[in-house]
Scaffold this active site. Structure first.
Site, PDB file in Angstrom:
ATOM      1  N   GLU B  44       0.843  -1.205   0.000  1.00 16.79           N
ATOM      2  CA  GLU B  44       0.000   0.000   0.000  1.00 16.79           C
ATOM      3  C   GLU B  44       0.880   1.257   0.000  1.00 16.79           C
ATOM      4  O   GLU B  44       1.873   1.329   0.724  1.00 16.79           O
ATOM      5  CB  GLU B  44      -0.825  -0.045   1.301  1.00 16.79           C
ATOM      6  N   LYS B 126      -8.898   2.774  -2.415  1.00 16.29           N
ATOM      7  CA  LYS B 126      -9.361   2.058  -1.220  1.00 16.29           C
ATOM      8  C   LYS B 126     -10.828   2.395  -0.929  1.00 16.29           C
ATOM      9  O   LYS B 126     -11.215   3.566  -0.966  1.00 16.29           O
ATOM     10  CB  LYS B 126      -8.486   2.507  -0.052  1.00 16.29           C
ATOM     11  N   CYS B 162      -5.693  -3.169   1.948  1.00 15.37           N
ATOM     12  CA  CYS B 162      -5.504  -3.168   3.402  1.00 15.37           C
ATOM     13  C   CYS B 162      -6.816  -3.220   4.188  1.00 15.37           C
ATOM     14  O   CYS B 162      -7.436  -4.262   4.289  1.00 15.37           O
ATOM     15  CB  CYS B 162      -4.635  -1.980   3.818  1.00 15.37           C
TER      16      CYS B 162
END
Lengths: 583, 583
Positions: B44, B126, B162
């Site tokens: 990430e 994300k 994540c």
């Protein structure tokens, strides 16, 4: 049109002091009732204080706040105040929201309860969580989904909580619900010129909603934040009907003529923009006509006065709420510590302010005489502890020169302040300004030592402006100006080596502060700073200094935010960071 | 079934060093290509490092990251690496999102770009912003609304970033999109036992999605956070196919057999759970069959070893990334500074570690001999600077006794460390532990001085356990144990007055640490702590000490988080706070 007398309780709730805050509510409700008010509005999170940060997620705090708001309703009734309709901010829990990743533990809400007749008659949780600048509400709260309209003496009253009014929606909701009064409890921190922004906002929302808006803000200091009050009532045409004092507690009582509520059948499906509208009727009969009283519309402080009182309020809040009897600071005769001394005397009274002069071999004669002059003018207590013999004792053991020796002097001074603090219980004040903190032009564990830093968010050029403002203000009051003219006029120096001047190490403060405003306060990149017309070499130097000093800022004490972007809660950048604005 | 050789690049991206991070990507892609890998996944926010905090909102940083990811695709192609499919985390901007209250400035996204053939062929932002614990992503990012499925050699590959995988959704989305591989780039900080939690999670998501999950985590230290790597590949039945080393950089190459993608017509309306599914075909032909290689499944460190290496990694990251050549610490002969010395030697090598012994009139003989023994065992450099004469020089000017005198000794020592730091460029380490920091049992501007605090999140009882673990570990390696047994065995003392022991002021550490675990790490209220069976008077005393010491913690240097709730980014409570857990 029905009448209503509302009271805006602009008060100083102390974080964590739930019982004390409840007592403030009772006292102010008694005062409001004595003035025949019908409705009283307290600030956001009145019972817990604001902001309470992660305490909002602790089950014991939530439980205490939930119980207390019920007890408070009963206590109001028991004291003969049950007829009042009281809006009280408190910490609540959203029922039915499971804990889990991304949901704050215990699902807390930033809520307002409406108390009447010994009971909580309505509750509403904040819709828009404040999560930018110094706000972190998405960390600690879940959002509410109801709009509560309470009918009081035939008037429909809607509610929006602080950030809600900064977002689109609440006035449209009030309009959709046909409420003629929108009450807005707030914990809205001070920053320069925010009162103008706030008035424009409240006025716009009143016009959009075709309703009267009663905006109530807290006052006082809470760590880095200062609340100025500045409560305001604006009519549906955007005109100011009443406005509170800045930086003082006050019960602002205002008579309003408000359109009567439309009679309607209960409709459990009523909603607006995804929010459910819940209606509560406390009393549907308009009051018999009575003679209204004129409301106060207080004058605004000017721009400098406002900032000066924000600093005074921040320091006073920190000292009083943390139980310190006195403050102590190093008085170098320089303008930063001199202004700090004046602020401390204004905040606490001269008998609670102690200064120490710590002359070294490189101190000028005026460093002592200017400090003594400040003491004479203000009445603060000044002691002198010279540091030359202590410096010698280190240098017998260590070979030091240059920066190591300069910093050691600042650290010896700090040791003396801390020893006096440990011995006599003073809170030590760090007197550094924002320009120094930005560029790292200060000694960590030296002049940076202290529990609170009044000038942390004050650039050096503003230090001078505020000093001149304070002296001029004294003259308008027929008082002696507290700040020695020589301390304002002399060129700034750290006096850590012979003949040292700040201008040896830093650009002129006028240039430095303008670059810092662009790079720090407005967060511009290198190219955008340059576009404002600065010398590229100077910009590079300043940006590099700011980037390198982050580690020092992390260990600096808190101080009151007065700018749009303070070091601390506002500007959050990594220490370990190789990003450079210029290649 | 089609085959695919994937490479998980478990690397240490440096916050802000965009060019350096891009070079890591190029180097690791070259290495992956040399091993005939087809797809490479980086962590990430690879290009910017993670977390970059408010830098994410600065227009210049966003622009640089957006340009760099395009350049990187071209550079990969130019270096003959264009056939690789490369997943690179970077900072992007959501187009079409207006700035305004509640929307992060410049609408930044935490994104992953897929590079192939000299171009960015797909981008995904994300979905679930991490906003609890040490995560503040709702402050700095806006969420993405697409699921990108990239077909590589006939295999459909989905992506989750994540926090996305900690929430319900991504595996259901992968299943709905019929992807057989889900790649998950992470910046997931270490805390004790998180590797077990992480394995359970990844395994559950693989089973739910009926897909293989390739979880890639960063490694290294970034201010308070430590990343352990622990990258892992789990098959659709939940079995571990490969697992990376903890606390080291590594390219983990894994051969997979994956179900072939279903042929389908393009459908611009395809979506799942409100997220639009965007499909990109890089190559639809399965690879010719080849001989797979066995993948590594590395052993786990034991619980204490894991924490020890987290501390080493955190310190090394802070020192190297901030460009320090050496560290310096006060060595009192006590177990805290002794363990710090051992960690520093493991992190940096003995020639970069400097200790100073500062005996006073109250120092025991063993305070010197234990420090000397540590130096002998580890090879770190030890100097001695006694403080008695310096203390005398202060006391000639100030009448001090008790706490004021005790603290002054600690501050004189700190002045000496800082003078040596200023003179010789060392980073000073603060050696205090979490139990001291919790209770305020330390001297602010004294032993609390330093740029980094290796034991900040290590309770005293764990200090002893880690010391014993380190010695036992040395024995298993046939090396001399670094930590003198006497430093572990002796009763702890600050040695600031004759015969002083920690147990004069604090409950036994076993009891104290258990209460702190309940009150601090688990955030329980007084009643819930009591319910675990502690003495009410001891609990009251400990809770009061913790509440009163908040101001000291704010000025403490950063140190590596290893517990579930560290002081710093994790536990955020006001300084000014009258909430008391017991009436």
């Amino acid at each position: 049109m029905p009448q209503l007398r509302i009271a805006l309780a602009q008060v100083d709730a102390v974080v964590g002091d739930l019982e004390g805050n409840a007592k403030i509510v009772l006292d102010r409700c008694r005062e409001a009732a004595a003035q025949d008010a019908h409705l009283v509005v307290f600030p956001e999170m009145m019972l817990t204080g604001y902001p309470i940060e992660d305490l909002a997620m602790r089950a014991s705090v939530i439980q205490a706040s939930r119980e207390l708001v019920e007890t408070l309703a009963v206590d109001l009734q028991a004291q003969g105040l049950g007829d009042l309709v009281v809006y009280v901010g408190h910490l609540d829990r959203a029922e039915g929201v499971a804990d889990g990743p991304g949901v704050p533990k215990n699902a807390p809400t930033n809520s307002v309860a409406v108390l009447h007749g010994g009971r909580v008659v309505a509750k509403q949780a904040k819709h828009h969580l404040w999560n930018y600048g110094v706000g972190d509400e998405m960390r600690t709260f879940v959002a509410g989904h109801t709009i509560n309209v309470v009918q009081v003496h035939g008037v429909d009253v809607a509610l929006a909580i602080c950030e809600d009014i900064w977002q689109e929606g609440p006035s449209a909701a009030a309009r959709a619900a046909e409420a003629s009064l929108l009450v807005v409890p707030n914990g809205s921190p001070y920053e320069a010129n925010k009162d103008d922004v706030r008035y424009d906002l409240v006025s716009r929302r009143a016009r959009e909603g075709d309703c009267t808006v009663a905006y109530v803000n807290t006052i006082g200091g809470q760590d880095e934040l200062v609340f100025e009050g500045d409560s305001i009532v604006v009519g549906p045409t955007g005109d100011v009907l009443a406005r509170g004092t800045q930086f003082a507690e006050e019960l602002l009582v205002v008579d309003l003529d408000l359109p009567a509520a439309t009679p309607r059948m209960p409709d459990p499906q009523e909603s607006f923009g995804g929010l459910r509208i819940q209606r509560t009727i406390v009393s549907s009969e308009p009051l018999p006509a009575y003679e209204p009283r004129p409301a106060e519309v207080r004058d605004r402080l000017d721009d400098l006065g406002e900032r000066y009182f924000a600093l005074v309020t921040g320091l006073r809040g920190y000292v009083e709420k943390n139980g310190f009897r006195s403050v102590l600071m190093g008085l170098s005769g320089g303008i930063d510590s001199t202004l700090c001394g004046a602020i401390a005397v204004d905040a606490l009274g001269a008998d609670r302010v102690f200064g120490v002069s710590n002359p070294s071999a490189w101190s000028t004669e005026h460093s002592r005489s200017d400090a003594a002059d400040l003491a004479d003018r203000t009445g603060l207590r000044l002691d002198t502890v010279p540091i030359a013999s202590i410096l010698d004792s280190y240098e017998e053991l260590l070979e030091l020169e240059g920066l190591a020796e300069e910093n050691l002097q600042a650290r010896i001074r700090a040791n003396i302040w801390m020893a006096l603090s440990n011995r006599d219980g003073h809170l030590v004040l760090a007197c550094g300004n924002k320009s120094e903190l930005a560029t790292g032009y200060s000694t960590i564990y030296g002049d940076a030592v202290g529990g609170y830093a009044p000038l942390k968010d004050v650039p050096k050029t503003l230090v001078w402006e505020l000093s001149r403002w304070r002296n001029a203000h004294a003259e308008t009051q027929g008082q002696q100006p507290p700040i020695p003219e020589h301390a304002i006029a002399k060129p700034p120096s750290a006096e850590l080596r012979p003949g040292q001047l700040d201008s040896d190490s830093l650009p002129p403060y006028e240039v430095l502060d303008a670059i810092l405003d662009a790079y720090v306060d407005r967060d511009l990149g290198y190219d955008d700073v340059l576009a404002e017309g600065f010398d590229p070499e100077v910009v590079k130097r300043v940006v590099a200094l700011v980037d390198r000093a982050e580690y020092k800022r992390r260990q600096y004490p808190p101080g009151p935010k007065i700018s749009r972007r303070n070091f601390g809660r506002d500007r959050r950048v990594p220490i370990t960071n190789r990003w450079r604005e210029h290649a």
